[in-house]
Design an enzyme around this catalytic site. Structure first.
Site, short mmCIF file in Angstrom:
data_model
loop_
_atom_site.label_atom_id
_atom_site.label_comp_id
_atom_site.label_asym_id
_atom_site.label_seq_id
_atom_site.Cartn_x
_atom_site.Cartn_y
_atom_site.Cartn_z
N ASP A 1 3.91 53.20 65.89
CA ASP A 1 4.86 53.93 65.90
C ASP A 1 4.78 55.31 66.49
O ASP A 1 3.74 56.06 65.79
CB ASP A 1 5.42 54.11 64.20
CG ASP A 1 6.54 55.04 63.95
OD1 ASP A 1 7.22 55.55 65.06
OD2 ASP A 1 6.85 54.99 62.70
N GLU B 1 1.36 51.72 78.50
CA GLU B 1 3.01 52.08 78.30
C GLU B 1 3.46 52.32 77.18
O GLU B 1 3.24 50.97 76.49
CB GLU B 1 3.84 51.16 79.42
CG GLU B 1 5.12 51.58 79.37
CD GLU B 1 6.19 51.09 80.39
OE1 GLU B 1 6.89 51.95 80.83
OE2 GLU B 1 5.98 49.71 80.50
N ASP C 1 4.30 49.20 71.39
CA ASP C 1 5.74 49.21 70.94
C ASP C 1 5.57 49.13 69.30
O ASP C 1 4.64 48.90 68.74
CB ASP C 1 6.37 47.93 71.26
CG ASP C 1 8.18 48.24 71.51
OD1 ASP C 1 8.49 48.43 72.56
OD2 ASP C 1 8.59 48.33 70.27
N HIS D 1 12.20 57.74 72.71
CA HIS D 1 12.92 59.02 73.55
C HIS D 1 13.30 59.94 72.50
O HIS D 1 14.05 60.83 73.03
CB HIS D 1 14.24 58.54 74.27
CG HIS D 1 13.89 57.42 75.51
ND1 HIS D 1 12.69 57.41 76.09
CD2 HIS D 1 14.51 56.44 75.61
CE1 HIS D 1 12.70 56.55 77.15
NE2 HIS D 1 13.84 55.85 76.86
C1 LIG Z 1 13.36 52.21 76.59
S1 LIG Z 1 12.96 50.64 75.83
C2 LIG Z 1 11.44 50.44 76.91
C3 LIG Z 1 11.97 49.76 78.36
C4 LIG Z 1 10.78 49.33 78.97
N1 LIG Z 1 9.74 50.32 79.50
C5 LIG Z 1 11.46 48.83 80.47
O1 LIG Z 1 11.36 49.80 81.47
O2 LIG Z 1 11.74 47.88 80.49
C6 LIG Z 1 12.26 51.36 74.55
C7 LIG Z 1 11.23 50.70 73.39
O3 LIG Z 1 10.70 51.56 72.39
C8 LIG Z 1 10.41 50.97 71.17
N2 LIG Z 1 10.41 51.94 70.45
C9 LIG Z 1 11.57 52.54 69.65
N3 LIG Z 1 11.03 53.33 68.85
C10 LIG Z 1 9.63 53.00 68.73
C11 LIG Z 1 8.58 53.82 68.15
N4 LIG Z 1 8.96 54.97 67.10
N5 LIG Z 1 7.51 53.68 68.16
C12 LIG Z 1 7.04 52.96 69.44
N6 LIG Z 1 7.97 52.10 70.13
C13 LIG Z 1 9.46 52.37 69.74
C14 LIG Z 1 11.47 49.99 71.27
O4 LIG Z 1 11.31 48.90 70.48
C15 LIG Z 1 11.60 49.40 72.81
O5 LIG Z 1 11.15 48.49 72.93
#
Ligand SMILES: C[S@@+](CC[C@H](N)C(=O)[O-])C[C@H]1O[C@@H](n2cnc3c(N)ncnc32)[C@H](O)[C@@H]1O
Length: 258
Positions: A81, A36, A61, A108
């Site tokens: 990233d 995930e 993450d 997203h």
């Molecule tokens: C929508 S939340 C995840 C929610 C989780 N899957 C849940 O359902 O509880 C988005 C996550 O993406 C991570 N994120 C943001 N930008 C990112 C990047 N460029 N690369 C990897 N992870 C990233 C954030 O740190 C955050 O923890």
């Protein structure tokens, strides 16, 4: 309540994805390996652990591992990233495993959704599922698309709608389709051709009901005529919100380009 309801995640309370996932997860067979993207507070890792107690789960993450994230046998966290496509590629090569299930619920950003789709889908086993969650952010009317993409940039939503459309009509992908989707730089022509060969099924969900609870205030005190929460939040019944896609990897090339 069902076994697939992640009670402490907006997957369930706002987006209402869980019953859609439940139908697909019931068809996947044995699940031994899950990836995930996007851990946040760990709610979905806990949800995956509960549904698939025997699976190896990798959470990825941009954040380093946080104290509140669930730990235990079979749970691993990696820092990466999604904007760094070569870095994602290296991470997957290092992991060197076939996934039964991938959920992409990270930043997203449309470019990140495209990077992860192009790099990760080839690591799914035949019959495995790839969930591209919150696909609405790749809709041209969504604020993330409008702030991060030049107008007209084709992204994952365009690609998946194209593949689903050709499949529904029993048509092959056309050379012009490949050229059109790769114009704009999120996907190369090779990405589009490869994904078209591997993706055997595209199922898109778009919420057309009230959420269970408001994302802003957490209540269910809704004005059903104004279609808003009494706190003022728009419940997004018709706009670009709460879209997710489940993609199934086929056993063999699913289509050819004509
Ligand atoms: C929508 S939340 C995840 C929610 C989780 N899957 C849940 O359902 O509880 C988005 C996550 O993406 C991570 N994120 C943001 N930008 C990112 C990047 N460029 N690369 C990897 N992870 C990233 C954030 O740190 C955050 O923890």
């Amino acid at each position: 309540m069902s076994w697939c309801d992640p009670v402490d995640s907006d997957k369930h309370s706002w987006h209402r994805y869980s019953r859609f996932y439940e139908r697909h997860f019931a068809t996947i067979g044995a699940v031994a390996s899950i990836l995930e993207y996007g851990v946040l507070r760990g709610a979905s890792i806990r949800w995956l652990r509960r549904m698939f107690p025997q699976a190896e789960i990798v959470g990825v993450d941009i954040l380093p591992q946080q104290p509140e994230w669930p730990t235990g046998p079979g749970i691993t966290y990696l820092t990466a990233d999604q904007g760094d496509r070569p870095g994602i590629s290296t991470m997957l090569q290092t992991l060197d495993r076939r996934f039964d299930l991938v959920i992409e619920d990270g930043s997203h950003l449309p470019a990140h959704q495209a990077n992860c789709l192009a790099e990760t889908f080839p690591w799914l086993r035949a019959g495995g599922l790839y969930v591209l969650e919150d696909l609405q952010t790749s809709h041209p009317q969504h604020s993330l698309y409008r702030t991060h993409c030049a107008p007209g940039t084709p992204d994952s939503l365009h690609l998946l709608l194209l593949l689903e459309h050709r499949r529904a009509l029993g048509q092959s992908l056309r050379r012009s389709d490949v050229e059109g989707i790769s114009r704009g730089g999120l996907f190369t022509q090779a990405d589009v051709g490869r994904l078209a060969e591997m993706i055997a099924e595209v199922d898109v969900f778009h919420r057309a009901t009230m959420p269970l609870r408001c994302y802003a205030c957490g209540t269910d005190d809704f004005d059903f005529v104004a279609m808003t929460c009494r706190c003022g939040a728009d419940l997004d019944i018709v706009g670009p919100d709460s879209m997710t896609a489940v993609l199934r990897r086929g056993p063999a090339p699913a289509r050819s380009v004509t």
